[in-house]
Structure formats: C-alpha cells, structure tokens
Enzyme design. Structure first.
Site, short mmCIF file in Angstrom:
data_model
loop_
_atom_site.label_atom_id
_atom_site.label_comp_id
_atom_site.label_asym_id
_atom_site.label_seq_id
_atom_site.Cartn_x
_atom_site.Cartn_y
_atom_site.Cartn_z
N ASP A 13 0.77 -1.18 -0.09
CA ASP A 13 0.25 0.05 0.02
C ASP A 13 0.81 1.26 -0.15
O ASP A 13 0.54 2.28 0.45
CB ASP A 13 -1.03 -0.07 1.24
CG ASP A 13 -1.85 -1.22 1.10
OD1 ASP A 13 -2.25 -1.68 0.28
OD2 ASP A 13 -2.20 -1.72 2.34
N LYS A 16 1.90 1.93 -5.25
CA LYS A 16 2.52 1.59 -6.22
C LYS A 16 1.50 1.64 -7.56
O LYS A 16 2.04 1.98 -8.63
CB LYS A 16 2.50 -0.17 -6.17
CG LYS A 16 3.53 -0.41 -5.03
CD LYS A 16 3.74 -1.79 -4.76
CE LYS A 16 2.50 -2.41 -4.45
NZ LYS A 16 2.04 -2.12 -2.82
N HIS A 41 -4.60 -1.93 -5.70
CA HIS A 41 -4.04 -0.46 -6.06
C HIS A 41 -5.00 0.62 -6.89
O HIS A 41 -5.75 0.34 -7.76
CB HIS A 41 -2.92 -1.01 -7.29
CG HIS A 41 -1.87 -1.98 -6.92
ND1 HIS A 41 -1.00 -2.49 -7.84
CD2 HIS A 41 -1.79 -2.38 -5.84
CE1 HIS A 41 -0.31 -3.33 -7.15
NE2 HIS A 41 -0.65 -3.34 -5.95
N GLN A 217 2.02 -6.06 -3.44
CA GLN A 217 2.46 -6.08 -1.86
C GLN A 217 3.97 -5.29 -1.80
O GLN A 217 3.80 -4.32 -2.40
CB GLN A 217 2.67 -7.59 -1.46
CG GLN A 217 1.24 -8.44 -1.24
CD GLN A 217 0.79 -8.77 -2.67
OE1 GLN A 217 1.70 -9.61 -3.60
NE2 GLN A 217 -0.49 -8.67 -2.99
P1 GDP Z 1 -0.72 0.32 -3.37
O1 GDP Z 1 -1.23 -0.98 -3.19
O2 GDP Z 1 0.70 0.34 -3.22
O3 GDP Z 1 -1.19 0.49 -4.98
O4 GDP Z 1 -1.29 1.40 -2.77
P2 GDP Z 1 -3.13 1.75 -2.30
O5 GDP Z 1 -3.81 2.12 -3.47
O6 GDP Z 1 -3.62 0.35 -1.73
O7 GDP Z 1 -2.71 2.61 -0.98
C1 GDP Z 1 -2.34 4.14 -1.20
C2 GDP Z 1 -3.20 5.03 -1.05
O8 GDP Z 1 -2.71 6.25 -1.00
C3 GDP Z 1 -4.38 5.02 -2.33
O9 GDP Z 1 -5.51 5.61 -1.59
C4 GDP Z 1 -3.91 6.15 -3.13
O10 GDP Z 1 -5.03 7.04 -3.69
C5 GDP Z 1 -3.44 7.26 -1.89
N1 GDP Z 1 -2.16 7.83 -2.65
C6 GDP Z 1 -1.08 7.57 -3.28
N2 GDP Z 1 -0.13 8.68 -3.46
C7 GDP Z 1 -0.73 9.60 -2.70
C8 GDP Z 1 -0.26 10.90 -2.01
O11 GDP Z 1 0.70 11.31 -2.59
N3 GDP Z 1 -0.98 11.53 -1.05
C9 GDP Z 1 -2.17 10.99 -0.68
N4 GDP Z 1 -2.75 11.98 0.31
N5 GDP Z 1 -2.76 9.95 -1.16
C10 GDP Z 1 -1.84 9.25 -2.09
P1 IMO Z 2 -0.84 -4.21 -2.20
O1 IMO Z 2 -0.51 -4.70 -3.50
C1 IMO Z 2 -0.97 -4.69 2.11
C2 IMO Z 2 -0.98 -8.67 3.53
C3 IMO Z 2 -2.17 -9.14 4.29
C4 IMO Z 2 -1.58 -10.31 5.24
C5 IMO Z 2 -0.29 -10.72 4.58
C6 IMO Z 2 -0.75 -12.19 3.96
O2 IMO Z 2 -2.36 -3.49 -2.38
O3 IMO Z 2 0.30 -3.46 -1.83
P2 IMO Z 2 -2.39 -12.89 1.87
O4 IMO Z 2 -3.71 -12.53 1.52
O5 IMO Z 2 -1.52 -12.31 0.92
O6 IMO Z 2 -2.22 -14.27 2.20
O7 IMO Z 2 -2.09 -11.96 3.14
O8 IMO Z 2 -0.22 -9.87 3.48
N1 IMO Z 2 -1.25 -8.14 2.30
C7 IMO Z 2 -1.15 -6.92 1.89
N2 IMO Z 2 -0.95 -5.78 2.54
N3 IMO Z 2 -1.02 -4.40 0.48
C8 IMO Z 2 -1.14 -5.56 -0.18
O9 IMO Z 2 -1.34 -5.60 -1.47
C9 IMO Z 2 -1.33 -6.80 0.55
N4 IMO Z 2 -1.52 -8.19 0.14
C10 IMO Z 2 -1.41 -8.77 0.96
O10 IMO Z 2 -2.52 -8.13 5.07
O11 IMO Z 2 -0.87 -9.38 6.49
MG MG Z 3 -2.86 -1.65 -1.96
#
Ligand code: GDP
Ligand code: IMO
Ligand code: MG
Length: 426
Positions: A13, A16, A41, A217
């Site tokens: 999170d 990416k 994502h 991840q």
């Molecule tokens: P990923 O799994 O690595 O793609 O990340 P996620 O999408 O799960 O979580 C990142 C969160 O942060 C999302 O809600 C994005 O919209 C948000 N986000 C990404 N970059 C920024 C930033 O620079 N500032 C803020 N405030 N939010 C961001």
């Molecule tokens: P993105 O791509 C954050 C965590 C789960 C748990 C562990 C194992 O959005 O960054 P799983 O279901 O994979 O067997 O769970 O990994 N986990 C993540 N945490 N972002 C993710 O993906 C995750 N994918 C799995 O919360 O701790």
């Molecule tokens: Mg994510």
C-alpha cells in the site's frame, strides 16, 4: 531504463498503483508479475478513483498493453468482475499463471481460524493455498482452466480431494457441479486473452518496447525476504520478475522503490516503528489509511530506514518514489528509524527470526516537520525547507536517490526529478 520494476519497499500500500499509472503513461507494456487479488492498487485521474486488484494499473489507458504474467494467481470470478467495469483495454493473460478456486478461499479462512491468536491476518482471497497447490504440483494452470476437454475432469479430482481436507477440518465443503457451471462461463470469457506471455514479452523486448513491471505487496511481505511468517506467499522483489514473467534477468534495467513517507501495515506481525494514539489516528484519517481490498484500518508507524535499506539490498533500488508526503503536513516533529536495539546490541538489518524481530526496539532521529499545505507543489524547489530536508535525509540515510515524490492521490499531484526523467527517456 527501458524496462524497470515498480516495487513496494515496505509492507504494501505504498502507492504502487499511483506511480505505475503515472510512469505508465510513457511505456508500451505494463506487467503484473505476482500476487493476486490480495492487492488493491488505487489510481486517480480526471476526478475518478479506480481500485485495481488483479489487473495491471496500465489497463485504464487503452494504448497500453497489459500483461498478467505466469507468477500471478488469478481468481477468474474476480477478474471477470474487474473487467466488466472497463470498456477499451489491451490485455494478455499467461497460460502458465495459476487459478484461485473457491476451495482456496475456504482453506485460507480455515487455516487462519485454526491459528487462533497467531493469525497472519490474510486477505482471505485464497492466495496462500493457491501458491501452496502450485508448489505441491496440484494447482490448476490457466491453460488447463480454459481447456474445454481437460478442465471438468481436473476440477472434479481437485474438488473431491479438497473436500476431504475441508471435511477433516470441519470447513465448508463445495459442490463440484456448481463450481463447474459457474466457472466454465469465466473460462469462456478469459479464453481470448490467453497467451504465452513469455513469448509475447520477449518479442516486445526485441522490438525495443518500454516495459514497466508492476509489483504487488511490498518487500517486507516477500515469502523469502519479508518478516516470515507474517508475509504473503509470493515474492514482490525485483529479483522475482524474470522468473515470474519468463524473461532473462539481465533484461531488467532498474527498480523504483515506492515508499510511503511514513509506514503502514495491514494484518498481524511485528512493526518496530508502530505508533498509536491520536497521532496514528490523525495520520490514518488524513491519509485514508484503510485497506483497498479489505477495508481494514491500516496500522501506522514512522518511516523506517532499516526496512528501506533491507529493500534496497534485496531488490536493488535505482530510485525511490516517496508518496503521501502531504499527509505529514502539520506534524511538529517527524521521527525516522535509524537502527534497532536487539538484546542490548545496535543493529541496522532485519533479523531472520520473527521472535527476534518482535524484540527489536526502534532507535530514532528527529527532524522538524512543516505546516504548509503541499498538495499543489509542482517542483522540489517549491517544497517547504523542512520537507526538502526530510527528502534529503531519506536519500542520504538509505543511499538511493529520490526520483519522484507525490503530494496527493491524483495523477497531477506528482513531481518527477530531472535525473529520473532523463533516465526514463533514454
Ligand atoms: P498500492 O497498493 O501500493 O497501490 O497502494 P494503495 O492504492 O493500496 O494505497 C495507497 C493510497 O494512498 C491510495 O488510496 C492512493 O490513492 C493514496 N495516495 C497515493 N499517493 C498519495 C499521495 O501522495 N498523497 C495522498 N494523500 N494519497 C496518496
Ligand atoms: P498491495 O499490492 C498490504 C498482507 C495481508 C496479510 C499478509 C498475507 O495493495 O500493496 P495474503 O492474503 O497475501 O495471504 O495475506 O499480506 N497483504 C497486503 N498488505 N497491501 C497488499 O497488497 C497486501 N497483500 C497482502 O494483509 O498481512
Ligand atoms: Mg494496496
């Protein structure tokens, strides 16, 4: 860098999806190489927010070719649901990727329940059981799944076998015919996209195409290099790209480590820089730190350079992309982890044993924060001095240049540094 990896440097999170979408505008192909719909994502542009779980984050741009490579585990139902929201896209799915079936999800839940207090906190998407079956050589590959002749027989054998396992552990058993009826429909819809994606990618490389490999991840969730056993069941590292896509290792030219300006973690497992109380609540609210896949509140911590140096070593980072910098505005003083204390010793690497990792106490340095709203900043020079200093400290402590920073979720709230821009346009 014509072919580079986007890798999460923490526990997932990190943003990416956002960075892939931003840099993806200048590539020909975006490839997801591992994981499944445990990923979530987020991509935001033109006032619209898109949550992608299985599909590569280039899918929203109809000019980009998207590949779901052999290292992925694909839930067909989730895939068809995700695709149904889109109109124009280009997609190829590897014939060697593995399928997540309903019994994987039941087994995931059952395994978690059986762990009592030491649950991993998985996403319950069947990821672990699906990779387990792949390693045990009893998985179903995409090529078998879309075979009208072979799929029914293989599915019958597998459902019978898994029902025995589920029954033994008092889990919910499944009906073969119901699964067959439903999943044959998904197989029909997937069939047109199936390819030998290794052949496809090697051809694209011969044609000198620009390729972005999008990790899911983060390195600390890697099965080998993460905080085992509190990890996922695949490897998000750049090192896993060749194996998980079918290209030669030396064809990958660099990796961009996406790094949140602080740290978050969903699910269980030690987290030395974790903070709680009002400050954590504030960061969680401002950063909307709730899981994209499960909606769970994310745990919050300070930036940890022990974690980042570990990711740099095991994933070979060329640049960092610092995200969510705006979320730190208004905090008087910011802490950064420099090392850990373990049994009276100072260490700056991550111990292999989870019991040792649990005992690690974070050692911090502090730096003043900034109060300005930075969400409209368009260059490094426009940042408040203390934000500039924060970025420079990360660069020097981790030893990797910052190539991008992000000040909001929208595609436009992104600043790319000249060095990286030059590197990517070569
Ligand atoms: P990923 O799994 O690595 O793609 O990340 P996620 O999408 O799960 O979580 C990142 C969160 O942060 C999302 O809600 C994005 O919209 C948000 N986000 C990404 N970059 C920024 C930033 O620079 N500032 C803020 N405030 N939010 C961001
Ligand atoms: P993105 O791509 C954050 C965590 C789960 C748990 C562990 C194992 O959005 O960054 P799983 O279901 O994979 O067997 O769970 O990994 N986990 C993540 N945490 N972002 C993710 O993906 C995750 N994918 C799995 O919360 O701790
Ligand atoms: Mg994510």
């Amino acid at each position: 860098m014509k072919r580079f990896v986007i890798v999460g440097t923490q526990w997932g999170d990190e943003g990416k999806g956002k960075i892939t979408d931003y840099l993806g505008q200048n590539v020909d192909v975006v490839v997801r190489y591992q994981g499944g719909n445990n990923a979530g994502h987020t991509v935001v542009f033109d006032d619209k927010k898109h949550s992608l779980h299985l599909l590569p984050s280039g899918i929203l741009n109809p000019n980009i070719h998207n590949v779901m490579a052999n290292g992925m585990v694909i839930n067909p139902k989730a895939l068809i649901e995700e695709l149904s929201k889109l109109e124009h896209y280009q997609l190829a799915i590897s014939d060697r990727a593995h399928i997540v079936l309903p019994y994987h999800i039941e087994l995931d839940k059952m395994n978690e329940l059986s762990k009592g207090g030491s649950q991993i906190g998985t996403t319950h998407k069947g990821i672990g059981p699906s990779y387990t079956d792949k390693a045990s050589r009893i998985g179903m590959r995409v090529s078998s799944f879309v075979s009208k002749e072979r799929m029914p027989k293989l599915l019958k054998e597998l459902v019978d076998q898994k029902n025995k396992e589920l029954e033994m552990h008092k889990g919910k058993t499944l009906n073969y015919q119901d699964i067959l009826d439903e999943y044959q429909g998904y197989a029909d819809q997937m069939r047109p996209f199936i390819k030998d994606t290794s052949l496809y990618l090697n051809q694209a490389i011969e044609e000198d195409k620009r390729i972005l490999f999008e990790g899911a991840q983060g390195v600390l969730l890697c099965l080998d290099h993460g905080t085992y056993p509190y990890v996922t069941s695949s490897s998000p590292t750049a090192a896993s790209v060749p194996l998980n896509t079918g290209i030669a290792p030396w064809l990958v030219e660099g990796a961009i480590g996406v790094t949140k300006a602080y740290t978050t973690r969903v699910g269980a497992g030690a987290f030395p820089s974790e903070i709680d109380g009002d400050l954590a609540d504030r960061i969680r609210q401002v950063g909307h730190e709730f899981g994209t896949t499960t909606g769970r509140p994310r745990r919050i911590g300070w930036l940890d350079t022990v974690v980042l140096k570990h990711s740099k070593r095991v994933s070979g980072l060329s640049y960092l992309a610092i995200t969510l910098l705006d979320v730190l505005s208004g905090i008087d003083s910011l802490k950064i982890v420099t090392s850990y204390e373990l049994n009276g010793e100072i260490i700056d690497s991550i111990p292999a044993d989870i019991e040792d990792f649990k005992k690690c106490k974070a050692i911090y340095t502090e730096t003043p924060g900034w109060s300005e709203d930075i969400t409209q900043v368009k260059s490094f020079e426009e940042l408040p001095d203390h934000a500039k200093k924060y970025i420079k400290m990360i660069e020097s402590m981790v030893g990797v240049p910052v190539g991008i920073f992000s000040v909001g979720p929208d595609r436009t709230q992104t600043v790319i540094m000249e060095d990286l821009m030059k590197e990517l346009s070569k």
